[in-house]
Design a protein around this motif. Sequence first.
Motif, PDB file in Angstrom:
ATOM      1  N   ALA A   1     -15.217 -54.200  18.920  1.00  0.00           N
ATOM      2  CA  ALA A   1     -15.873 -52.954  19.180  1.00  0.00           C
ATOM      3  C   ALA A   1     -14.779 -51.907  19.044  1.00  0.00           C
ATOM      4  O   ALA A   1     -15.025 -50.859  18.615  1.00  0.00           O
ATOM      5  CB  ALA A   1     -16.557 -53.031  20.673  1.00  0.00           C
TER       6      ALA A   1
ATOM      7  N   HIS B   1     -14.158 -51.332  15.099  1.00  0.00           N
ATOM      8  CA  HIS B   1     -15.467 -50.831  14.558  1.00  0.00           C
ATOM      9  C   HIS B   1     -15.412 -49.264  14.831  1.00  0.00           C
ATOM     10  O   HIS B   1     -15.681 -48.451  14.075  1.00  0.00           O
ATOM     11  CB  HIS B   1     -16.698 -51.375  15.343  1.00  0.00           C
ATOM     12  CG  HIS B   1     -18.038 -50.700  14.849  1.00  0.00           C
ATOM     13  ND1 HIS B   1     -18.658 -51.252  13.762  1.00  0.00           N
ATOM     14  CD2 HIS B   1     -18.666 -49.725  15.133  1.00  0.00           C
ATOM     15  CE1 HIS B   1     -19.747 -50.637  13.349  1.00  0.00           C
ATOM     16  NE2 HIS B   1     -19.927 -49.568  14.201  1.00  0.00           N
ATOM     17  N   LEU B   2     -15.134 -48.792  16.095  1.00  0.00           N
ATOM     18  CA  LEU B   2     -14.895 -47.515  16.572  1.00  0.00           C
ATOM     19  C   LEU B   2     -14.037 -46.888  15.656  1.00  0.00           C
ATOM     20  O   LEU B   2     -14.094 -45.653  15.167  1.00  0.00           O
ATOM     21  CB  LEU B   2     -14.882 -47.213  17.847  1.00  0.00           C
ATOM     22  CG  LEU B   2     -16.126 -47.105  18.744  1.00  0.00           C
ATOM     23  CD1 LEU B   2     -15.773 -47.224  20.310  1.00  0.00           C
ATOM     24  CD2 LEU B   2     -17.290 -46.042  18.443  1.00  0.00           C
TER      25      LEU B   2
ATOM     26  N   CYS C   1     -21.248 -54.983  15.354  1.00  0.00           N
ATOM     27  CA  CYS C   1     -21.205 -53.998  16.552  1.00  0.00           C
ATOM     28  C   CYS C   1     -22.267 -52.886  16.235  1.00  0.00           C
ATOM     29  O   CYS C   1     -22.282 -52.541  15.017  1.00  0.00           O
ATOM     30  CB  CYS C   1     -19.916 -53.439  16.750  1.00  0.00           C
ATOM     31  SG  CYS C   1     -18.856 -54.511  17.206  1.00  0.00           S
ATOM     32  N   GLN C   2     -22.746 -51.923  17.235  1.00  0.00           N
ATOM     33  CA  GLN C   2     -23.659 -50.862  16.986  1.00  0.00           C
ATOM     34  C   GLN C   2     -23.164 -49.855  17.895  1.00  0.00           C
ATOM     35  O   GLN C   2     -23.341 -50.134  19.203  1.00  0.00           O
ATOM     36  CB  GLN C   2     -25.043 -51.369  17.242  1.00  0.00           C
ATOM     37  CG  GLN C   2     -25.885 -50.247  16.781  1.00  0.00           C
ATOM     38  CD  GLN C   2     -27.378 -50.727  16.976  1.00  0.00           C
ATOM     39  OE1 GLN C   2     -27.932 -52.003  17.478  1.00  0.00           O
ATOM     40  NE2 GLN C   2     -28.400 -49.721  16.779  1.00  0.00           N
ATOM     41  N   VAL C   3     -22.808 -48.721  17.567  1.00  0.00           N
ATOM     42  CA  VAL C   3     -22.763 -47.577  18.258  1.00  0.00           C
ATOM     43  C   VAL C   3     -23.937 -47.057  18.763  1.00  0.00           C
ATOM     44  O   VAL C   3     -25.016 -46.621  17.881  1.00  0.00           O
ATOM     45  CB  VAL C   3     -21.970 -46.497  17.567  1.00  0.00           C
ATOM     46  CG1 VAL C   3     -21.686 -45.302  18.696  1.00  0.00           C
ATOM     47  CG2 VAL C   3     -20.535 -46.911  17.184  1.00  0.00           C
TER      48      VAL C   3
ATOM     49  N   GLN D   1     -22.770 -41.753  21.174  1.00  0.00           N
ATOM     50  CA  GLN D   1     -21.398 -41.293  20.866  1.00  0.00           C
ATOM     51  C   GLN D   1     -21.573 -39.907  21.432  1.00  0.00           C
ATOM     52  O   GLN D   1     -22.208 -39.165  20.744  1.00  0.00           O
ATOM     53  CB  GLN D   1     -20.984 -41.553  19.638  1.00  0.00           C
ATOM     54  CG  GLN D   1     -19.573 -41.070  19.546  1.00  0.00           C
ATOM     55  CD  GLN D   1     -19.130 -41.373  18.051  1.00  0.00           C
ATOM     56  OE1 GLN D   1     -19.578 -42.218  17.273  1.00  0.00           O
ATOM     57  NE2 GLN D   1     -17.878 -40.759  17.666  1.00  0.00           N
TER      58      GLN D   1
ATOM     59  N   VAL E   1     -20.736 -48.811  22.792  1.00  0.00           N
ATOM     60  CA  VAL E   1     -20.901 -49.850  21.553  1.00  0.00           C
ATOM     61  C   VAL E   1     -21.580 -51.189  22.148  1.00  0.00           C
ATOM     62  O   VAL E   1     -21.257 -51.618  23.226  1.00  0.00           O
ATOM     63  CB  VAL E   1     -19.471 -50.312  21.057  1.00  0.00           C
ATOM     64  CG1 VAL E   1     -19.421 -51.059  19.725  1.00  0.00           C
ATOM     65  CG2 VAL E   1     -18.689 -48.894  20.726  1.00  0.00           C
TER      66      VAL E   1
ATOM     67  N   ARG F   1     -21.771 -54.754  26.102  1.00  0.00           N
ATOM     68  CA  ARG F   1     -21.675 -53.429  26.139  1.00  0.00           C
ATOM     69  C   ARG F   1     -20.351 -52.732  26.466  1.00  0.00           C
ATOM     70  O   ARG F   1     -19.635 -53.535  27.664  1.00  0.00           O
ATOM     71  CB  ARG F   1     -22.732 -52.870  26.979  1.00  0.00           C
ATOM     72  CG  ARG F   1     -23.031 -51.461  26.852  1.00  0.00           C
ATOM     73  CD  ARG F   1     -23.771 -50.896  28.019  1.00  0.00           C
ATOM     74  NE  ARG F   1     -22.873 -51.486  29.043  1.00  0.00           N
ATOM     75  CZ  ARG F   1     -22.868 -51.070  30.550  1.00  0.00           C
ATOM     76  NH1 ARG F   1     -23.584 -49.827  30.605  1.00  0.00           N
ATOM     77  NH2 ARG F   1     -22.247 -51.401  31.406  1.00  0.00           N
TER      78      ARG F   1
END
Length: 150
Positions: free
Chosen positions: A74, A77-78, A110-112, A115, A122, A139
Amino acid sequence: MTDMIKDQLKQAHEQGDYAPLLDMIPYARLIGVECSRVGDELLFRLPANKDNIGNPLLPAIHGGVIAGFMELSAALHLLIFTGSPEVPKIIDFSLDYLRAGHFRDTWARCQVARQGRRVANVAITAWQSTEAEPIATARAHFKIEEPLKS
Protein backbone atom coordinates in the motif's frame (compact mmCIF):
# COMPACT_ATOMS: atom_id res chain seq x y z
CA MET A 1 16.63 11.16 0.50
CA THR A 2 13.82 12.98 -1.29
CA ASP A 3 15.85 13.54 -4.47
CA MET A 4 17.00 9.93 -4.45
CA ILE A 5 13.40 8.67 -4.20
CA LYS A 6 12.27 11.08 -6.89
CA ASP A 7 15.05 9.90 -9.22
CA GLN A 8 14.29 6.21 -8.55
CA LEU A 9 10.57 6.78 -9.20
CA LYS A 10 11.29 8.54 -12.47
CA GLN A 11 13.58 5.71 -13.61
CA ALA A 12 11.08 3.07 -12.50
CA HIS A 13 8.27 4.70 -14.51
CA GLU A 14 10.46 5.10 -17.59
CA GLN A 15 11.92 1.59 -17.50
CA GLY A 16 8.99 -0.26 -15.95
CA ASP A 17 11.42 -1.75 -13.41
CA TYR A 18 10.65 -1.16 -9.74
CA ALA A 19 13.42 -3.42 -8.35
CA PRO A 20 15.89 -0.55 -7.69
CA LEU A 21 13.19 1.30 -5.73
CA LEU A 22 12.43 -1.84 -3.68
CA ASP A 23 16.16 -2.34 -3.05
CA MET A 24 16.14 0.96 -1.13
CA ILE A 25 13.74 -0.55 1.45
CA PRO A 26 15.44 -3.05 3.80
CA TYR A 27 12.21 -4.87 4.77
CA ALA A 28 11.24 -5.30 1.11
CA ARG A 29 14.63 -6.94 0.51
CA LEU A 30 14.29 -9.11 3.63
CA ILE A 31 10.96 -10.70 2.70
CA GLY A 32 11.56 -10.54 -1.08
CA VAL A 33 8.80 -8.19 -2.30
CA GLU A 34 8.57 -7.66 -6.06
CA CYS A 35 6.49 -5.19 -8.04
CA SER A 36 5.38 -5.07 -11.66
CA ARG A 37 3.14 -2.78 -13.63
CA VAL A 38 0.14 -4.31 -15.40
CA GLY A 39 -1.50 -1.63 -17.50
CA ASP A 40 -2.36 1.21 -15.15
CA GLU A 41 -2.10 -0.97 -12.03
CA LEU A 42 0.67 -2.29 -9.86
CA LEU A 43 0.82 -5.94 -8.90
CA PHE A 44 2.91 -6.91 -5.87
CA ARG A 45 4.40 -10.37 -5.41
CA LEU A 46 5.80 -12.10 -2.33
CA PRO A 47 7.68 -15.13 -3.66
CA ALA A 48 7.55 -18.35 -1.64
CA ASN A 49 10.50 -18.20 0.77
CA LYS A 50 11.18 -20.67 3.57
CA ASP A 51 12.40 -17.80 5.78
CA ASN A 52 8.85 -16.34 5.73
CA ILE A 53 7.22 -19.49 7.16
CA GLY A 54 5.55 -19.09 10.55
CA ASN A 55 3.92 -22.52 10.86
CA PRO A 56 6.20 -25.28 9.54
CA LEU A 57 3.53 -27.95 10.07
CA LEU A 58 1.18 -26.62 7.36
CA PRO A 59 3.57 -24.95 6.12
CA ALA A 60 2.13 -21.42 6.21
CA ILE A 61 3.53 -17.92 5.85
CA HIS A 62 3.84 -16.02 9.12
CA GLY A 63 0.87 -13.67 9.63
CA GLY A 64 3.23 -10.79 10.38
CA VAL A 65 4.96 -11.28 7.04
CA ILE A 66 1.60 -11.19 5.26
CA ALA A 67 0.65 -8.01 7.14
CA GLY A 68 4.03 -6.40 6.43
CA PHE A 69 3.79 -7.34 2.75
CA MET A 70 0.33 -5.79 2.47
CA GLU A 71 1.24 -2.60 4.34
CA LEU A 72 4.40 -2.17 2.29
CA SER A 73 2.45 -2.77 -0.94
CA ALA A 74 0.00 0.00 0.00
CA ALA A 75 2.78 2.45 0.89
CA LEU A 76 4.63 1.73 -2.37
CA HIS A 77 1.42 2.04 -4.38
CA LEU A 78 0.85 5.50 -2.93
CA LEU A 79 4.48 6.54 -3.36
CA ILE A 80 4.44 5.53 -7.02
CA PHE A 81 1.07 7.00 -7.96
CA THR A 82 0.83 10.18 -5.86
CA GLY A 83 4.12 11.81 -6.76
CA SER A 84 4.72 12.36 -3.05
CA PRO A 85 8.27 13.52 -2.27
CA GLU A 86 8.49 11.09 0.69
CA VAL A 87 7.41 7.60 1.63
CA PRO A 88 3.85 7.85 3.04
CA LYS A 89 3.54 7.55 6.83
CA ILE A 90 1.15 4.92 8.18
CA ILE A 91 -1.68 6.23 10.38
CA ASP A 92 -3.58 2.99 10.92
CA PHE A 93 -3.84 -0.48 9.45
CA SER A 94 -6.70 -2.95 9.79
CA LEU A 95 -6.26 -6.52 8.52
CA ASP A 96 -8.62 -9.47 8.15
CA TYR A 97 -7.06 -12.90 7.68
CA LEU A 98 -9.44 -14.99 5.58
CA ARG A 99 -7.46 -18.15 4.74
CA ALA A 100 -4.09 -19.69 5.55
CA GLY A 101 -1.25 -18.24 3.52
CA HIS A 102 0.33 -21.49 2.31
CA PHE A 103 3.94 -21.83 1.22
CA ARG A 104 3.60 -20.47 -2.29
CA ASP A 105 3.73 -17.13 -4.08
CA THR A 106 1.39 -14.47 -2.71
CA TRP A 107 0.04 -11.54 -4.71
CA ALA A 108 -1.41 -8.19 -3.67
CA ARG A 109 -3.30 -5.42 -5.41
CA CYS A 110 -4.12 -2.00 -3.96
CA GLN A 111 -6.87 0.48 -4.62
CA VAL A 112 -6.94 4.05 -3.37
CA ALA A 113 -10.49 4.41 -2.09
CA ARG A 114 -10.31 8.03 -0.96
CA GLN A 115 -7.58 10.60 -1.08
CA GLY A 116 -7.68 14.00 0.52
CA ARG A 117 -4.92 16.58 0.59
CA ARG A 118 -2.96 14.82 3.33
CA VAL A 119 -4.63 11.46 3.99
CA ALA A 120 -5.12 8.49 1.68
CA ASN A 121 -7.23 5.40 2.33
CA VAL A 122 -5.98 2.27 0.59
CA ALA A 123 -7.75 -1.10 0.25
CA ILE A 124 -5.38 -4.06 -0.14
CA THR A 125 -6.24 -7.61 -1.24
CA ALA A 126 -3.79 -10.52 -1.02
CA TRP A 127 -4.31 -13.90 -2.66
CA GLN A 128 -2.44 -17.01 -3.75
CA SER A 129 -4.43 -19.29 -6.08
CA THR A 130 -6.96 -16.84 -7.45
CA GLU A 131 -7.81 -13.23 -6.74
CA ALA A 132 -11.43 -14.29 -6.17
CA GLU A 133 -10.27 -16.23 -3.07
CA PRO A 134 -8.20 -13.75 -1.04
CA ILE A 135 -6.13 -14.92 1.92
CA ALA A 136 -6.37 -11.47 3.52
CA THR A 137 -7.89 -8.05 3.02
CA ALA A 138 -6.77 -4.83 4.66
CA ARG A 139 -7.47 -1.14 4.89
CA ALA A 140 -4.78 1.42 5.58
CA HIS A 141 -4.71 5.16 6.14
CA PHE A 142 -1.55 7.06 5.30
CA LYS A 143 -0.39 10.62 5.81
CA ILE A 144 1.02 11.80 2.53
CA GLU A 145 2.95 14.89 1.57
CA GLU A 146 1.70 17.05 -1.26
CA PRO A 147 3.46 16.39 -4.57
CA LEU A 148 6.49 18.51 -5.37
CA LYS A 149 5.90 21.33 -7.79
CA SER A 150 8.04 20.82 -10.89
